[in-house]
Design a protein around this motif. Structure first.
Motif, PDB file in Angstrom:
ATOM      1  N   VAL A  79      74.080  73.708   5.592  1.00  0.00           N
ATOM      2  CA  VAL A  79      72.568  73.390   5.669  1.00  0.00           C
ATOM      3  C   VAL A  79      71.740  73.667   6.839  1.00  0.00           C
ATOM      4  CG1 VAL A  79      72.645  72.412   3.392  1.00  0.00           C
ATOM      5  CG2 VAL A  79      72.568  70.911   5.472  1.00  0.00           C
ATOM      6  N   VAL A  80      70.501  73.829   7.097  1.00  0.00           N
ATOM      7  CA  VAL A  80      69.862  73.926   8.043  1.00  0.00           C
ATOM      8  C   VAL A  80      69.436  72.282   8.593  1.00  0.00           C
ATOM      9  CG1 VAL A  80      67.515  74.571   9.101  1.00  0.00           C
ATOM     10  CG2 VAL A  80      68.511  75.996   7.387  1.00  0.00           C
ATOM     11  N   PRO A  81      69.934  72.170   9.919  1.00  0.00           N
ATOM     12  CA  PRO A  81      69.621  70.678  10.341  1.00  0.00           C
ATOM     13  C   PRO A  81      68.133  70.322  10.249  1.00  0.00           C
ATOM     14  CG  PRO A  81      69.962  72.411  12.156  1.00  0.00           C
ATOM     15  CD  PRO A  81      70.156  72.804  10.862  1.00  0.00           C
ATOM     16  N   ARG A  82      68.030  69.029   9.741  1.00  0.00           N
ATOM     17  CA  ARG A  82      66.768  68.441   9.638  1.00  0.00           C
ATOM     18  C   ARG A  82      66.043  67.373  10.695  1.00  0.00           C
ATOM     19  NH1 ARG A  82      67.188  66.172   3.351  1.00  0.00           N
ATOM     20  NH2 ARG A  82      67.063  67.978   2.201  1.00  0.00           N
ATOM     21  N   ILE A  83      64.831  67.516  10.761  1.00  0.00           N
ATOM     22  CA  ILE A  83      63.913  66.514  11.415  1.00  0.00           C
ATOM     23  C   ILE A  83      64.124  65.309  10.408  1.00  0.00           C
ATOM     24  CG2 ILE A  83      61.846  65.713  12.192  1.00  0.00           C
ATOM     25  CD1 ILE A  83      60.886  68.564  12.810  1.00  0.00           C
ATOM     26  N   VAL A  94      53.684  65.617   9.796  1.00  0.00           N
ATOM     27  CA  VAL A  94      52.284  66.253   9.427  1.00  0.00           C
ATOM     28  C   VAL A  94      51.534  65.618  10.283  1.00  0.00           C
ATOM     29  CG1 VAL A  94      50.719  66.542   7.649  1.00  0.00           C
ATOM     30  CG2 VAL A  94      53.289  66.722   7.044  1.00  0.00           C
ATOM     31  N   GLU A  95      51.385  64.322  10.537  1.00  0.00           N
ATOM     32  CA  GLU A  95      50.473  63.887  11.346  1.00  0.00           C
ATOM     33  C   GLU A  95      50.449  64.463  12.937  1.00  0.00           C
ATOM     34  OE1 GLU A  95      51.102  59.669  11.198  1.00  0.00           O
ATOM     35  OE2 GLU A  95      50.292  59.553   9.195  1.00  0.00           O
ATOM     36  N   ARG A  96      51.586  64.637  13.440  1.00  0.00           N
ATOM     37  CA  ARG A  96      51.757  65.251  14.790  1.00  0.00           C
ATOM     38  C   ARG A  96      51.249  66.848  14.561  1.00  0.00           C
ATOM     39  NH1 ARG A  96      56.578  62.570  14.887  1.00  0.00           N
ATOM     40  NH2 ARG A  96      57.732  64.383  14.621  1.00  0.00           N
ATOM     41  N   ALA A  97      51.453  67.330  13.725  1.00  0.00           N
ATOM     42  CA  ALA A  97      50.981  68.620  13.648  1.00  0.00           C
ATOM     43  C   ALA A  97      49.438  68.805  13.505  1.00  0.00           C
ATOM     44  CB  ALA A  97      51.599  69.689  12.631  1.00  0.00           C
ATOM     45  N   MET A  98      48.783  67.865  12.811  1.00  0.00           N
ATOM     46  CA  MET A  98      47.432  68.140  12.678  1.00  0.00           C
ATOM     47  C   MET A  98      46.716  67.458  13.934  1.00  0.00           C
ATOM     48  SD  MET A  98      46.695  69.126   9.506  1.00  0.00           S
ATOM     49  CE  MET A  98      44.930  68.627   9.461  1.00  0.00           C
ATOM     50  N   ASN A  99      47.401  66.570  14.687  1.00  0.00           N
ATOM     51  CA  ASN A  99      46.837  66.004  15.834  1.00  0.00           C
ATOM     52  C   ASN A  99      47.060  67.093  16.938  1.00  0.00           C
ATOM     53  OD1 ASN A  99      45.664  63.543  17.538  1.00  0.00           O
ATOM     54  ND2 ASN A  99      47.673  64.055  18.624  1.00  0.00           N
ATOM     55  N   ASN A 100      48.165  67.732  16.868  1.00  0.00           N
ATOM     56  CA  ASN A 100      48.347  68.837  17.817  1.00  0.00           C
ATOM     57  C   ASN A 100      47.567  69.917  17.924  1.00  0.00           C
ATOM     58  OD1 ASN A 100      50.174  69.592  20.459  1.00  0.00           O
ATOM     59  ND2 ASN A 100      50.375  71.315  18.921  1.00  0.00           N
ATOM     60  N   MET A 110      56.498  71.160  18.220  1.00  0.00           N
ATOM     61  CA  MET A 110      57.647  71.868  17.874  1.00  0.00           C
ATOM     62  C   MET A 110      58.653  71.521  18.952  1.00  0.00           C
ATOM     63  SD  MET A 110      57.656  72.769  14.629  1.00  0.00           S
ATOM     64  CE  MET A 110      56.745  71.253  14.195  1.00  0.00           C
ATOM     65  N   GLN A 111      58.349  71.516  19.964  1.00  0.00           N
ATOM     66  CA  GLN A 111      59.217  71.369  21.358  1.00  0.00           C
ATOM     67  C   GLN A 111      60.285  70.384  21.179  1.00  0.00           C
ATOM     68  OE1 GLN A 111      59.495  73.687  23.361  1.00  0.00           O
ATOM     69  NE2 GLN A 111      57.497  74.626  23.082  1.00  0.00           N
ATOM     70  N   ASP A 112      60.293  69.179  20.903  1.00  0.00           N
ATOM     71  CA  ASP A 112      61.310  68.100  20.727  1.00  0.00           C
ATOM     72  C   ASP A 112      62.544  68.522  19.584  1.00  0.00           C
ATOM     73  OD1 ASP A 112      60.260  66.405  22.742  1.00  0.00           O
ATOM     74  OD2 ASP A 112      59.579  65.056  21.328  1.00  0.00           O
ATOM     75  N   LEU A 114      62.879  71.644  18.622  1.00  0.00           N
ATOM     76  CA  LEU A 114      63.591  72.985  19.113  1.00  0.00           C
ATOM     77  C   LEU A 114      64.790  72.545  20.261  1.00  0.00           C
ATOM     78  CD1 LEU A 114      60.376  75.340  19.582  1.00  0.00           C
ATOM     79  CD2 LEU A 114      62.665  75.724  18.080  1.00  0.00           C
ATOM     80  N   THR A 115      64.451  71.480  21.137  1.00  0.00           N
ATOM     81  CA  THR A 115      65.470  70.987  22.145  1.00  0.00           C
ATOM     82  C   THR A 115      66.687  70.460  21.335  1.00  0.00           C
ATOM     83  OG1 THR A 115      63.628  70.752  23.849  1.00  0.00           O
ATOM     84  CG2 THR A 115      65.584  69.796  24.147  1.00  0.00           C
ATOM     85  N   THR A 116      66.251  69.608  20.540  1.00  0.00           N
ATOM     86  CA  THR A 116      67.650  68.832  19.893  1.00  0.00           C
ATOM     87  C   THR A 116      68.289  69.380  18.796  1.00  0.00           C
ATOM     88  OG1 THR A 116      65.972  67.462  18.374  1.00  0.00           O
ATOM     89  CG2 THR A 116      66.319  66.744  20.643  1.00  0.00           C
ATOM     90  N   LEU A 117      67.516  70.044  18.088  1.00  0.00           N
ATOM     91  CA  LEU A 117      68.060  70.846  16.641  1.00  0.00           C
ATOM     92  C   LEU A 117      68.339  72.253  16.970  1.00  0.00           C
ATOM     93  CD1 LEU A 117      65.869  69.078  14.025  1.00  0.00           C
ATOM     94  CD2 LEU A 117      68.548  68.313  14.776  1.00  0.00           C
ATOM     95  N   GLY A 118      67.788  72.939  17.819  1.00  0.00           N
ATOM     96  CA  GLY A 118      68.045  74.547  18.031  1.00  0.00           C
ATOM     97  C   GLY A 118      66.976  75.257  17.743  1.00  0.00           C
TER      98      GLY A 118
END
Length: 595
Positions: A79-83, A94-100, A110-112, A114-118
């Motif tokens: 399965v695809v790795p999850r946050i 969701v809150e981070r996306a809206m705030n960003n 999305m940077q974190d 992308l770094t930790t999960l690929g």
């Protein structure tokens, strides 16, 4: 105002599902009580059912996840790795996306992961899978090799429908094919009429630009290009220009001396239409950020309703007039070659050859309006911004234009093909600031994706799963574009890096999408952008960013300088709704050329 808002409809569906669940539970418990000869008060059964609902919901999610893991294992996948968020249902994501989207740099949230999960991971918003990817291999599957299995989907369609209707950007299957067939003929070839349109409005751009600059004021180039592209787009779409360039340009907010006491342009109906359309796009973009729970934020009203009332009030009379004009026009001369007839005429004329349905006409023209107006305006804006920050590129580009076209001559098709450095500048701008930075699809059936990590098993994509792909972040990946991926360097499209990176995998560069849904207006956009840049650099020899004239929202916060990559050096604030734009505009001054 309709009482059936998105939120009310969402809650009604929820109540209906809950009622069925409680009713089924009540019936089942009653039958068991009768069978065992015991009495259970009704309130106990109903209360127990309501208390058990979240537990059963969580059990359902766990069973679904277990099923997906077993299915993936059976297929030799994972399965695809999850946050793993800090709040229930990953609401903090969701809150981070809206705030960003309000305060941050595009894609920074999305940077974190992308770094930790690929490059491919699962956002899992409110226990619903939401796959995010910046992998060109996966994007290729979505857009091309497994195209039939990835559609816009009902959820996306519902969130966009109040603005885009069932137009080409918001439809699937036969409806998409129908809309695609409507617009393909008019984009099928270069047309002399397009250059005539560009030339007329480019002359107006130069006139109002020179007038304002001679007054000593900076110009919001984003606003100027918005006017240029809406004037060209409406003439291309409707055969009738809305003349926003004639309404006057806004002055800088800090301007002290203004002729005739004017503070800004006098907004006309076309300006109000553009503002409302922008607002509507911002709302539906936020709906996507909120995932499937977005209707809960629109309980009282459809947030796009007011904006779309203005949009429809502007566009519907234009369509009605065109329908009447078509109805009363004489039959087409049968001796005229159909292919020759396709070369001229506005898009609406071609649409009216197929349908007079006002809803279809409105939806299609609004969809093409986004493609023909917002996208080209944004790219031209970022071109000028980047040239202001790279005077060496500006001078080299201007030298090419003066050598190939000259200081005054109108460019033609052959010129555009010959201006290699101009195309490289446009492509490099589109790489760093792609028109549509994020896009979404939904899987129809399950799929197996190659693992971005060669040593790991491939990835399992369940059926009916939403998938977001980011061209913006993919275009800036250093493993795909080299260590200087975040730098502006048009030569990467001309030197050995072209072969090393792009020619090795064409799906690392997708400013106009790819596959069957590739942008039909791609060449039209290149022609319009090239034409405008040529005209500008024939007339101006220097461009500088004037931050002192920009409003507060246009200037990056001081703490951006402590960031990484382009964020640390950016002098404007890139943002996005459906498409890219610069918050608060891009305020510039230019020096008229003496040649």
């Amino acid at each position: 105002m309709s009482l059936v808002t998105p939120g009310v409809a969402f809650l009604c569906r929820g109540v209906a599902y809950l009622s069925v669940y409680v009713g089924s539970t009540y019936y089942g418990a009653s039958q068991l009580a009768i069978y065992y000869g015991v009495e259970i008060p009704n309130w106990v059964i109903i209360t127990g059912a309501l208390i058990a609902a979240p537990v059963l919901g969580r059990l359902y999610v766990s069973l679904r996840d277990f099923k997906h893991k077993r299915r993936a294992a059976a297929l030799g996948a994972r399965v695809v790795p999850r946050i793993v968020g800090a709040k229930i249902g990953n609401l903090d994501v969701v809150e981070r996306a809206m705030n960003n989207s309000e305060k941050g740099y595009v894609g920074e949230d999305m940077q974190d992961p992308l770094t930790t999960l690929g490059p491919t991971f699962n956002l899992n918003i409110m226990y619903s899978d939401l796959i995010f990817t910046t992998s060109p291999e996966h994007v290729k599957l979505i857009l091309a090799t497994d195209f039939q299995n990835f559609v816009k989907g009902e959820r996306f369609g519902e969130s966009m429908r109040s603005v885009l209707g069932t137009g080409v950007f918001n439809s699937d299957g036969e409806m998409w094919k129908f809309h695609r067939s409507l617009t393909r003929p008019v984009f099928a070839r270069d047309r002399i009429a397009d250059f005539d349109i560009f030339d007329r409005h480019a002359d107006q751009v130069l006139a109002v630009l020179k007038q304002r600059l001679r007054e000593g004021h900076a110009v919001d180039f984003q606003d100027l290009m918005g006017r240029f592209t809406i004037d060209t787009a409406t003439e291309f779409l409707f055969g009738t220009c809305v003349h926003t360039l004639s309404a006057g340009l806004p002055y800088p907010p800090n301007a002290t001396y203004l002729p005739n006491g004017l503070k800004s342009s006098q907004k006309n109906a076309a300006d109000e239409f553009a503002d409302a359309f922008l607002k509507a796009q911002e709302i539906i973009a936020n709906r996507e950020r909120l995932s499937w729970i977005w209707p809960l934020f629109e309980i009282n009203k459809d947030k796009t309703a007011d904006s779309m009332k203005i949009v429809n009030a502007y566009i519907e009379p234009v369509i009605k007039e065109a329908v009447e004009r078509k109805r009363n026009s004489p039959p087409q001369d049968k001796n005229v070659d159909d292919k020759e007839a396709e070369k001229e005429g506005c898009l609406l004329d071609h649409l009216l050859d197929v349908t007079t349905d006002p809803v279809v006409l409105r939806d299609e023209t609004l969809n093409i309006m986004i493609a023909g107006r917002d996208t080209t305006a944004a790219t031209l804006t970022f071109v000028i911004y980047l040239l202001s920050q790279h005077p060496d590129v500006l001078q080299r580009l201007r030298a090419e234009i003066l050598e190939k076209v000259g200081p005054n001559r109108r460019p033609n098709f052959e010129d555009l093909k010959d201006l290699k450095y101009l195309r490289a500048v446009l492509n490099e701008t589109l790489r760093l600031f792609p028109i549509v930075p994020f896009n979404v699809r939904q899987s129809v059936n399950e799929a197996i994706w190659p693992s971005p990590i060669p040593s790991e098993k491939p990835l399992y994509i369940p059926p009916k799963t939403s998938v977001v792909y980011s061209v913006f972040l993919m275009h800036r990946r250093k493993d795909l574009w080299g260590p200087d991926a975040e730098e502006f360097d048009p030569d990467r499209f001309l030197d050995d890096r072209l072969k090393k990176y792009l020619l090795k995998n064409s799906f690392v560069f997708l400013p106009f999408n790819a596959g069957p849904r590739i942008c039909l207006g791609q060449q039209y956009a290149y022609n319009e952008m090239s034409f405008m840049v040529i005209r500008l650099l024939q007339s101006f020899s220097d461009i500088s960013l004037d931050l002192a004239s920009a409003p507060k929202e246009a200037v990056p916060p001081a703490d951006w300088a402590k960031g990484t990559g382009r964020k640390a050096i950016e002098k404007v604030r890139p943002k996005n709704h459906l498409t890219m734009y610069a918050s608060g505009g891009v305020w510039v001054k230019m020096t008229e050329a003496t040649n």
